[in-house]
Design a protein around this motif. Structure first.
Motif, PDB file in Angstrom:
ATOM      1  N   THR A  43       0.841  -1.207   0.000  1.00 33.25           N
ATOM      2  CA  THR A  43       0.000   0.000   0.000  1.00 33.25           C
ATOM      3  C   THR A  43       0.872   1.253   0.000  1.00 33.25           C
ATOM      4  OG1 THR A  43      -1.739  -1.186   1.194  1.00 33.25           O
ATOM      5  CG2 THR A  43      -1.812   1.223   1.264  1.00 33.25           C
ATOM      6  N   ALA A  44       1.911   1.260   0.821  1.00 32.14           N
ATOM      7  CA  ALA A  44       2.819   2.414   0.863  1.00 32.14           C
ATOM      8  C   ALA A  44       3.505   2.601  -0.481  1.00 32.14           C
ATOM      9  CB  ALA A  44       3.861   2.225   1.970  1.00 32.14           C
ATOM     10  N   LEU A  45       3.903   1.516  -1.125  1.00 37.97           N
ATOM     11  CA  LEU A  45       4.550   1.605  -2.427  1.00 37.97           C
ATOM     12  C   LEU A  45       3.585   2.142  -3.483  1.00 37.97           C
ATOM     13  CD1 LEU A  45       7.102   1.074  -4.056  1.00 37.97           C
ATOM     14  CD2 LEU A  45       6.306  -1.272  -4.394  1.00 37.97           C
ATOM     15  N   GLN A  46       2.354   1.695  -3.450  1.00 36.04           N
ATOM     16  CA  GLN A  46       1.353   2.206  -4.388  1.00 36.04           C
ATOM     17  C   GLN A  46       1.133   3.702  -4.175  1.00 36.04           C
ATOM     18  OE1 GLN A  46      -2.004  -0.339  -3.626  1.00 36.04           O
ATOM     19  NE2 GLN A  46      -1.365  -1.858  -5.155  1.00 36.04           N
ATOM     20  N   GLU A  47       1.084   4.128  -2.913  1.00 31.02           N
ATOM     21  CA  GLU A  47       0.903   5.556  -2.626  1.00 31.02           C
ATOM     22  C   GLU A  47       2.095   6.360  -3.141  1.00 31.02           C
ATOM     23  OE1 GLU A  47       0.292   5.641   1.596  1.00 31.02           O
ATOM     24  OE2 GLU A  47      -1.788   4.946   1.435  1.00 31.02           O
ATOM     25  N   LYS A  48       3.307   5.840  -2.953  1.00 27.51           N
ATOM     26  CA  LYS A  48       4.491   6.533  -3.460  1.00 27.51           C
ATOM     27  C   LYS A  48       4.486   6.595  -4.971  1.00 27.51           C
ATOM     28  CE  LYS A  48       7.602   5.578   0.392  1.00 27.51           C
ATOM     29  NZ  LYS A  48       8.812   4.877   0.838  1.00 27.51           N
ATOM     30  N   ASN A  49       4.108   5.496  -5.614  1.00 27.79           N
ATOM     31  CA  ASN A  49       4.041   5.492  -7.080  1.00 27.79           C
ATOM     32  C   ASN A  49       3.011   6.495  -7.589  1.00 27.79           C
ATOM     33  OD1 ASN A  49       6.035   3.565  -7.358  1.00 27.79           O
ATOM     34  ND2 ASN A  49       4.607   1.858  -7.517  1.00 27.79           N
ATOM     35  N   ALA A  50       1.892   6.594  -6.912  1.00 27.69           N
ATOM     36  CA  ALA A  50       0.862   7.559  -7.299  1.00 27.69           C
ATOM     37  C   ALA A  50       1.383   8.986  -7.120  1.00 27.69           C
ATOM     38  CB  ALA A  50      -0.405   7.351  -6.481  1.00 27.69           C
ATOM     39  N   ARG A  51       2.087   9.232  -6.031  1.00 25.74           N
ATOM     40  CA  ARG A  51       2.658  10.573  -5.779  1.00 25.74           C
ATOM     41  C   ARG A  51       3.701  10.916  -6.828  1.00 25.74           C
ATOM     42  NH1 ARG A  51       2.101  15.617  -4.372  1.00 25.74           N
ATOM     43  NH2 ARG A  51       3.863  16.455  -3.231  1.00 25.74           N
ATOM     44  N   ILE A  52       4.551   9.945  -7.189  1.00 23.98           N
ATOM     45  CA  ILE A  52       5.566  10.185  -8.230  1.00 23.98           C
ATOM     46  C   ILE A  52       4.894  10.495  -9.553  1.00 23.98           C
ATOM     47  CG2 ILE A  52       7.335   9.029  -9.631  1.00 23.98           C
ATOM     48  CD1 ILE A  52       8.207   7.599  -7.027  1.00 23.98           C
ATOM     49  N   GLN A  89       1.972  11.780 -10.012  1.00 21.97           N
ATOM     50  CA  GLN A  89       1.365  13.110  -9.893  1.00 21.97           C
ATOM     51  C   GLN A  89       2.426  14.196 -10.057  1.00 21.97           C
ATOM     52  OE1 GLN A  89       0.100  14.139  -5.935  1.00 21.97           O
ATOM     53  NE2 GLN A  89      -1.630  15.352  -6.708  1.00 21.97           N
ATOM     54  N   LEU A  90       3.574  14.032  -9.406  1.00 25.08           N
ATOM     55  CA  LEU A  90       4.644  15.025  -9.520  1.00 25.08           C
ATOM     56  C   LEU A  90       5.207  15.081 -10.941  1.00 25.08           C
ATOM     57  CD1 LEU A  90       6.509  14.405  -6.150  1.00 25.08           C
ATOM     58  CD2 LEU A  90       5.071  16.373  -6.745  1.00 25.08           C
ATOM     59  N   GLU A  91       5.351  13.915 -11.585  1.00 26.24           N
ATOM     60  CA  GLU A  91       5.827  13.908 -12.971  1.00 26.24           C
ATOM     61  C   GLU A  91       4.847  14.619 -13.882  1.00 26.24           C
ATOM     62  OE1 GLU A  91       6.389   9.725 -13.640  1.00 26.24           O
ATOM     63  OE2 GLU A  91       8.507   9.796 -13.046  1.00 26.24           O
ATOM     64  N   HIS A  92       3.568  14.406 -13.650  1.00 24.55           N
ATOM     65  CA  HIS A  92       2.544  15.087 -14.456  1.00 24.55           C
ATOM     66  C   HIS A  92       2.608  16.595 -14.231  1.00 24.55           C
ATOM     67  CE1 HIS A  92      -1.221  15.875 -16.466  1.00 24.55           C
ATOM     68  NE2 HIS A  92      -1.648  16.524 -15.390  1.00 24.55           N
ATOM     69  N   LEU A 145       5.150  18.311 -13.322  1.00 29.73           N
ATOM     70  CA  LEU A 145       6.386  18.788 -13.916  1.00 29.73           C
ATOM     71  C   LEU A 145       6.226  18.961 -15.425  1.00 29.73           C
ATOM     72  CD1 LEU A 145       9.349  19.526 -13.441  1.00 29.73           C
ATOM     73  CD2 LEU A 145       9.903  17.106 -13.781  1.00 29.73           C
ATOM     74  N   ARG A 146       5.591  17.988 -16.069  1.00 32.02           N
ATOM     75  CA  ARG A 146       5.359  18.113 -17.520  1.00 32.02           C
ATOM     76  C   ARG A 146       4.466  19.295 -17.827  1.00 32.02           C
ATOM     77  NH1 ARG A 146       4.824  12.594 -17.219  1.00 32.02           N
ATOM     78  NH2 ARG A 146       2.556  12.745 -17.225  1.00 32.02           N
ATOM     79  N   VAL A 147       3.408  19.455 -17.075  1.00 32.46           N
ATOM     80  CA  VAL A 147       2.467  20.555 -17.320  1.00 32.46           C
ATOM     81  C   VAL A 147       3.133  21.896 -17.058  1.00 32.46           C
ATOM     82  CG1 VAL A 147       0.340  21.619 -16.489  1.00 32.46           C
ATOM     83  CG2 VAL A 147       0.426  19.155 -16.876  1.00 32.46           C
ATOM     84  N   SER A 148       3.880  22.013 -15.983  1.00 34.63           N
ATOM     85  CA  SER A 148       4.511  23.306 -15.664  1.00 34.63           C
ATOM     86  C   SER A 148       5.619  23.615 -16.665  1.00 34.63           C
ATOM     87  CB  SER A 148       5.073  23.296 -14.242  1.00 34.63           C
ATOM     88  OG  SER A 148       6.169  22.402 -14.151  1.00 34.63           O
ATOM     89  N   GLY A 149       6.287  22.631 -17.207  1.00 27.34           N
ATOM     90  CA  GLY A 149       7.341  22.846 -18.187  1.00 27.34           C
ATOM     91  C   GLY A 149       6.793  23.345 -19.512  1.00 27.34           C
ATOM     92  N   GLU A 150       5.575  23.002 -19.843  1.00 29.49           N
ATOM     93  CA  GLU A 150       4.971  23.431 -21.099  1.00 29.49           C
ATOM     94  C   GLU A 150       4.539  24.893 -21.037  1.00 29.49           C
ATOM     95  OE1 GLU A 150       1.802  20.676 -21.611  1.00 29.49           O
ATOM     96  OE2 GLU A 150       3.132  18.981 -21.982  1.00 29.49           O
ATOM     97  N   ASP A 151       4.205  25.389 -19.882  1.00 30.38           N
ATOM     98  CA  ASP A 151       3.675  26.747 -19.747  1.00 30.38           C
ATOM     99  C   ASP A 151       4.746  27.806 -19.551  1.00 30.38           C
ATOM    100  OD1 ASP A 151       1.194  25.685 -19.997  1.00 30.38           O
ATOM    101  OD2 ASP A 151       0.775  25.642 -17.846  1.00 30.38           O
ATOM    102  N   THR A 152       5.974  27.433 -19.280  1.00 26.99           N
ATOM    103  CA  THR A 152       7.002  28.435 -19.000  1.00 26.99           C
ATOM    104  C   THR A 152       7.938  28.582 -20.179  1.00 26.99           C
ATOM    105  OG1 THR A 152       8.440  26.777 -18.017  1.00 26.99           O
ATOM    106  CG2 THR A 152       6.975  27.964 -16.525  1.00 26.99           C
TER     107      THR A 152
END
Length: 98
Positions: A61-70, A72-75, A77-84
């Protein structure tokens, strides 16, 4: 009824059967002790397995939560990189000097 050869063979048979019965009773007592030990070992191993299963579930469960957080952060990062728009450093330093 079991018949022997004469008067004494009946007594001998009873004595032998009683001796065998005592041996069987001793063997039975030893087997009961082994059975109780085996049952206790089984209980112990069952508890250990349940604890291990719970730990594995917790870690999964902890690993799944970490994978989901990663993800989310990667997403983000991609979105913020496109707007700047990045400004090259030499241009940025001229603008601040002016």
């Amino acid at each position: 009824m079991i018949r022997g050869r004469g008067k004494h063979s009946g007594r001998e048979l009873v004595r032998r059967l009683r001796s065998e019965l005592r041996g069987c009773e001793r063997q039975n007592a030893l087997l009961q002790v082994r059975l109780r030990r085996t049952q206790q070992d089984l209980k112990t191993q069952t508890v250990q397995r349940e604890m291990a299963d719970a730990l594995v579930l917790q870690q999964a469960t902890a690993l799944q939560e970490k994978n989901a957080r990663i993800a989310q952060l990667e997403h983000r990062l991609r979105v913020s990189g496109e707007d700047t728009v990045e400004t090259p450093l030499p241009v940025a330093s001229r603008q601040t000097a002016a």
